[in-house]
Design an enzyme around this catalytic site. Structure first.
Site, PDB file in Angstrom:
ATOM      1  N   GLU A 227       0.831  -1.202   0.000  1.00  0.00           N
ATOM      2  CA  GLU A 227       0.000   0.000   0.000  1.00  0.00           C
ATOM      3  C   GLU A 227       0.866   1.253   0.000  1.00  0.00           C
ATOM      4  OE1 GLU A 227      -2.670  -0.478   3.381  1.00  0.00           O
ATOM      5  OE2 GLU A 227      -2.812  -2.611   2.991  1.00  0.00           O
ATOM      6  N   GLU A 338      -9.844   5.801   2.914  1.00  0.00           N
ATOM      7  CA  GLU A 338     -10.242   5.029   4.092  1.00  0.00           C
ATOM      8  C   GLU A 338     -10.196   5.945   5.311  1.00  0.00           C
ATOM      9  OE1 GLU A 338      -7.847   1.518   4.782  1.00  0.00           O
ATOM     10  OE2 GLU A 338      -8.458   1.362   6.865  1.00  0.00           O
TER      11      GLU A 338
END
Ligand SMILES: *[C@@H]1O[C@H](CO)[C@@H](O)[C@H](O)[C@H]1NC(C)=O
Ligand SMILES: *[C@@H]1O[C@H](CO)[C@@H](O)[C@H](O)[C@H]1NC(C)=O
Ligand SMILES: *[C@@H]1O[C@H](CO)[C@@H](O)[C@H](O)[C@H]1NC(C)=O
Length: 423
Positions: A227, A338
């Site tokens: 990520e 997120e």
């Protein structure tokens, strides 16, 4: 509880009551000794962990934002704590870049006045040759963590699983997403240009981020993930700055992996960009827009996963052996936002995602990802096919995807969190 029971018994047997009092005294002093021991144990653990994380610096640079950046010799970086890496030579460059980057760089050069993203610590110095900049971890950083061991690690189950939006799971984990994704093919990398904002965080234990995920395996205990993106995380960094970050795990956030260089894994080769350090400038509502591009790809020759930031900085790589599924290829790629919602009693947090605005507002107001691409089996960058979108609660954070000539595959995403329609 214990005191009441003692008194009741004491009325029957005076002797027993004395014994109980004595026991209580001994017990309480034992407890306070144990408490003292655990305090100094924690202090010791913190000191040890800091020594482990912060490698000897050739030079240290005080950043205007409060960070200290340590310039650490390439061969002394945290990666080389790993027994598998001890005797490996560092790969200073990937053997191959994906095809299709050149055209894009050229197109960019011809487009007018592009401000490049910088890190504030650059104002006060640069790292010498053969060293890499590492954000120094401080005592306070570790004190904020739930435990010294968990510092720099994500909590379990924070990954969006688009195909089964199980509301129980959503509520349990408190993580909320608004993402675009592709699956059902073999992927060897992903790229995106990500709009940079500074979303407001309501509680210190919440965060808001914009990133890409390169995923391998099913969503079980052995999920592999790489990520990268930007994040605002008061818990991790002690402030509300927008920072560049990376993350990896090979077991669904359990024992392996961490943010940035907070464990052994990622090998950094770049001397100019510090992971976990702030990035500037930030976009403003109805004002100037700034973005960063991130490319992560698997070098077809060596098998390592490389990361490039902007068009100039090859940051380093995750060695292939760190992973199981990703040692081969990725099975899913996700891009988007997120946040963590930690409000109790089913309340919703006012922590923002993206710019804090819904996708409908469009350019200059809502946050975007543009030129979203994947790397295919032939090492070509191309627009992803069959892009899906996913969000747990579209009345809190939403996502809208599209395609056009300039931006290729793109989407707008985000939202304000708590509002008239989200509570
Ligand atoms: C690394 O190299 C040193 C000497 O060059 C050797 O003593 C050591 O056993 C090696 N370690 C591993 C893990 O291969
Ligand atoms: C989460 O739980 C609350 C109550 O605890 C409920 O009102 C809400 O609908 C749940 N959210 C989802 C997405 O299921
Ligand atoms: C971060 O922002 C929150 C509110 O948005 C504020 O309460 C907090 O003090 C800020 N933290 C720092 C370190 O500035």
């Amino acid at each position: 509880m214990g005191g009441r029971r003692g008194a009741r018994h004491g009325r029957r047997w005076v002797g027993a009551s004395t014994l109980l009092v004595l026991t209580a005294v001994v017990l309480s002093s034992f407890v306070s000794i144990a408490g003292g021991a655990s305090m100094s144990q924690k202090r010791l653990a913190i000191r040890r962990h800091l020594k482990h994380l912060n490698k000897p610096a050739v030079k240290s640079i005080q950043s205007p934002d409060g960070d200290i950046i340590d310039c650490v010799h390439l061969h002394h970086q945290p990666a080389f704590d790993h027994p598998f890496l001890k005797n490996q030579t560092i790969q200073m460059r990937p053997a191959f870049f994906p095809e299709g980057m050149y055209e894009e760089t050229r197109a960019k050069a011809s487009s007018s006045q592009r401000v490049s993203i910088a890190q504030p610590w650059h104002l006060n110095g640069r790292c010498p040759e053969n060293t890499i900049p590492i954000r120094r971890t401080r005592r306070d950083d570790l004190l904020r963590a739930s435990s010294v061991k968990r510092y720099g690690k994500k909590k379990h189950r924070s990954i969006p699983k688009p195909t089964s939006a199980d509301p129980d799971l959503v509520n349990e984990s408190g993580h909320q997403h608004a993402i675009a994704y592709v699956e059902g093919d073999k992927y060897y990398g992903a790229k995106a240009t990500i709009n940079v904002w500074n979303p407001k965080i309501q509680q210190v234990n919440e965060f808001s981020l914009s990133q890409l995920w390169i995923l391998g395996g099913s969503f079980g205990e052995d999920l592999n993930s790489i990520e990268a993106g930007w994040q605002v995380s008061p818990d991790l960094y002690g402030d509300n700055n927008t920072r560049l970050f990376t993350y990896w795990t090979s077991d669904a956030y359990q024992a392996t992996g961490c943010y940035n260089l907070l464990c052994s894994g990622f090998i950094q080769v770049n001397g100019e960009i510090a992971m976990g350090a702030s990035i500037l400038p930030i976009s403003s509502y109805h004002g100037s827009q700034y973005d960063i591009s991130i490319l992560v790809w698997k070098d077809p020759q060596e098998g390592n996963w490389w990361m490039q930031f902007g068009s100039d900085y090859v940051l380093g790589y995750w060695p292939s052996f760190l992973f199981s599924y990703l040692a081969e290829s990725a099975s899913m790629v996700e891009w988007g936002g997120e946040v963590v919602n930690s409000e109790p009693n089913g309340e919703h947090t006012a922590t923002q995602m993206g710019s804090g605005r819904f996708p409908e507002e469009g350019f200059g107001r809502a946050s975007y990802f543009r030129n979203v691409q994947v790397v295919d089996e032939s090492n070509n960058l191309r627009a992803p096919k069959g892009v899906g979108t996913f969000t747990e609660q579209s009345n809190c954070y939403d996502v809208q995807s599209g395609y056009n000539g300039d931006w290729g595959s793109y989407f707008y995403f985000g939202g304000p969190g708590k509002s008239a329609n989200c509570h």
